[in-house]
Design a protein around this motif. Sequence first.
Motif, PDB file in Angstrom:
ATOM      1  N   ASN A  31      28.771  -6.899 -14.020  1.00 13.82           N
ATOM      2  CA  ASN A  31      28.894  -6.704 -12.578  1.00 13.82           C
ATOM      3  C   ASN A  31      29.949  -5.649 -12.302  1.00 13.82           C
ATOM      4  N   SER A  75      32.337 -15.453  -3.798  1.00 11.74           N
ATOM      5  CA  SER A  75      31.043 -16.060  -4.103  1.00 11.74           C
ATOM      6  C   SER A  75      31.237 -17.538  -4.425  1.00 11.74           C
ATOM      7  N   ASP A  88      36.674 -10.016  -8.604  1.00 13.08           N
ATOM      8  CA  ASP A  88      35.555 -10.949  -8.439  1.00 13.08           C
ATOM      9  C   ASP A  88      36.147 -12.349  -8.317  1.00 13.08           C
ATOM     10  N   HIS A 145      27.125  -3.179  -5.019  1.00  9.59           N
ATOM     11  CA  HIS A 145      27.649  -4.195  -5.925  1.00  9.59           C
ATOM     12  C   HIS A 145      26.497  -4.690  -6.786  1.00  9.59           C
ATOM     13  N   VAL A 146      26.708  -4.646  -8.112  1.00 12.16           N
ATOM     14  CA  VAL A 146      25.673  -5.035  -9.069  1.00 12.16           C
ATOM     15  C   VAL A 146      26.127  -6.292  -9.795  1.00 12.16           C
ATOM     16  N   ASP A 147      25.285  -7.311  -9.815  1.00 15.15           N
ATOM     17  CA  ASP A 147      25.569  -8.560 -10.521  1.00 15.15           C
ATOM     18  C   ASP A 147      24.349  -8.889 -11.380  1.00 15.15           C
ATOM     19  N   CYS A 194      18.946  -9.899 -11.696  1.00 19.41           N
ATOM     20  CA  CYS A 194      19.602  -8.639 -11.317  1.00 19.41           C
ATOM     21  C   CYS A 194      19.722  -8.606  -9.796  1.00 19.41           C
ATOM     22  N   HIS A 195      20.946  -8.634  -9.292  1.00 14.78           N
ATOM     23  CA  HIS A 195      21.200  -8.557  -7.856  1.00 14.78           C
ATOM     24  C   HIS A 195      21.879  -7.220  -7.554  1.00 14.78           C
ATOM     25  N   ARG A 205      26.708 -10.952 -19.092  1.00 13.92           N
ATOM     26  CA  ARG A 205      26.960 -10.624 -17.698  1.00 13.92           C
ATOM     27  C   ARG A 205      27.418  -9.177 -17.544  1.00 13.92           C
ATOM     28  N   ASP A 222      27.224 -13.435  -2.374  1.00 17.79           N
ATOM     29  CA  ASP A 222      26.027 -14.184  -2.781  1.00 17.79           C
ATOM     30  C   ASP A 222      25.415 -15.038  -1.676  1.00 17.79           C
ATOM     31  N   ARG A 263      35.249  -9.569  -3.991  1.00 23.59           N
ATOM     32  CA  ARG A 263      33.926 -10.182  -3.817  1.00 23.59           C
ATOM     33  C   ARG A 263      34.071 -11.696  -3.890  1.00 23.59           C
TER      34      ARG A 263
END
Length: 467
Positions: A424, A245, A226, A373-375, A460-461, A422, A270, A243
């Motif tokens: 992710n 962002s 990340d 992908h979970v954030d 929650c993304h 957090r 993002d 990832r």
Amino acid sequence: MGAVFANQIRAAIAFVGDGVRETFPFDFDVFDAGDVRVVIDGSETETGFHIALTPADQGGGGVVRFETPPVHGSTITLARQLHLRRLSAFDAMSIPRGDALERDLDFMTAALGDVDRALSGTLRFGPDQDAPASAELPGVEPGRALIWNSDGSGLSNGPTGDEIAQAATKASQAQDAANRAEAAESRSETAAASFERSNASAMLNLDFRSGDLLAWEDERRMPVIDAPVSRIMDIRETGSLVRLSSGAQLTLPVASLARNGVRYRVFNGDGTMVDITTASGNVIRPTNGGAEVTVYPLPTRGDMVDLICDGTRWFAAPIHESGPVIKLSRVASQSIPAGGAFLIEWDQVIEDSHGLYDSGVHGVTGLPPGFYHVDIAVRFPITDQSVSTTLSLERFDGTDWSSHLQSNDITAIGSGASHSLRLNGIARIGMTPGTGLRLRLWHSDSQTREIGDHDLLTWCHIHRIGG
């Protein structure tokens, strides 16, 4: 007077008020002051002004003088509006005077000119329309549209505005469903071919070039990095999923023979403007025929590229993945009682590209197979008691929910502040009858805690990044 009317091309004039001016002239002829129509900002007025006409032998027209100047910025329109009447009367024994006949002909000419101008702004058949159609209006039915009847011979009452809007909505939904079905079929075929080799747990990777041994557990069989800030990649991180962002920039190592076969997969997580740059003057050559560049941009959320070194340069192979993007938020506070684990109830759906959020289970259901992908972040208040917390991303397998990804944390001690929990990572959705993801929170406090209460700190993304 007849020549005056014959040469006139307009019967209206408009002005803009300045709050001071009182008099407004007009140059079209009328027969008396009652033929002048005064309109201010679209509303006709009959009081508050006086009209003085100029004799025809002195040029015609006249002046409208307001008792109070029209306000600044208002629109004043002066127009001729002839009322149907006779100006002269003749009996059988009288000899008509020439000036009386001339005045009557002037009135008829002016009236016909006004009618002609009015007709130019109405609906009418074109010169090539020779079909026997009637423009007679049907009986008034409020809220309905006017349409031509089935044989095109006349007008009839059509559907209401609500019916038209409903039909448009149904058409859009049908088109969306068709697109989703087509995309789901393609993704399912791809997922079916790679399902067995994608179903992984712990993995061991021995890198003979660097002499390092890497061990990790990830659904993609790839180490996940990340990078919310600018990062310089290392040769030992080959095969990583990165990832980007927060506007970060990724810098690649120098291309050399020893790095032949080094590969990274990078995606924009993002939606901020992120990019990839090279070191020591190397270039990146897109495999899709684009120009060689030293900076390769990934401007859009979900943009993904494989970067491969052949020993002399870097190649960029764009990967186009289409699939769900879900953004959920918790704005109002939610009580998380002690003594158990409780589902986060999302009260704001910021984005749901495929309509998969299910408020009944407070989660996302019906996800097509693939990797996501979970954030996730949860605002947790800080008090004088430090507590341990667990965020658990649960996955639905068609029968029951079970923990899939977890994040553990211990809150600080204080007051008037909050702790951001957090979680992710990469979650895999397989080919089962029912698939879904939802979030559960557990804490060790003996008192009820309140989370949420802020639309920027509890979210929650979930974003599909591959099949």
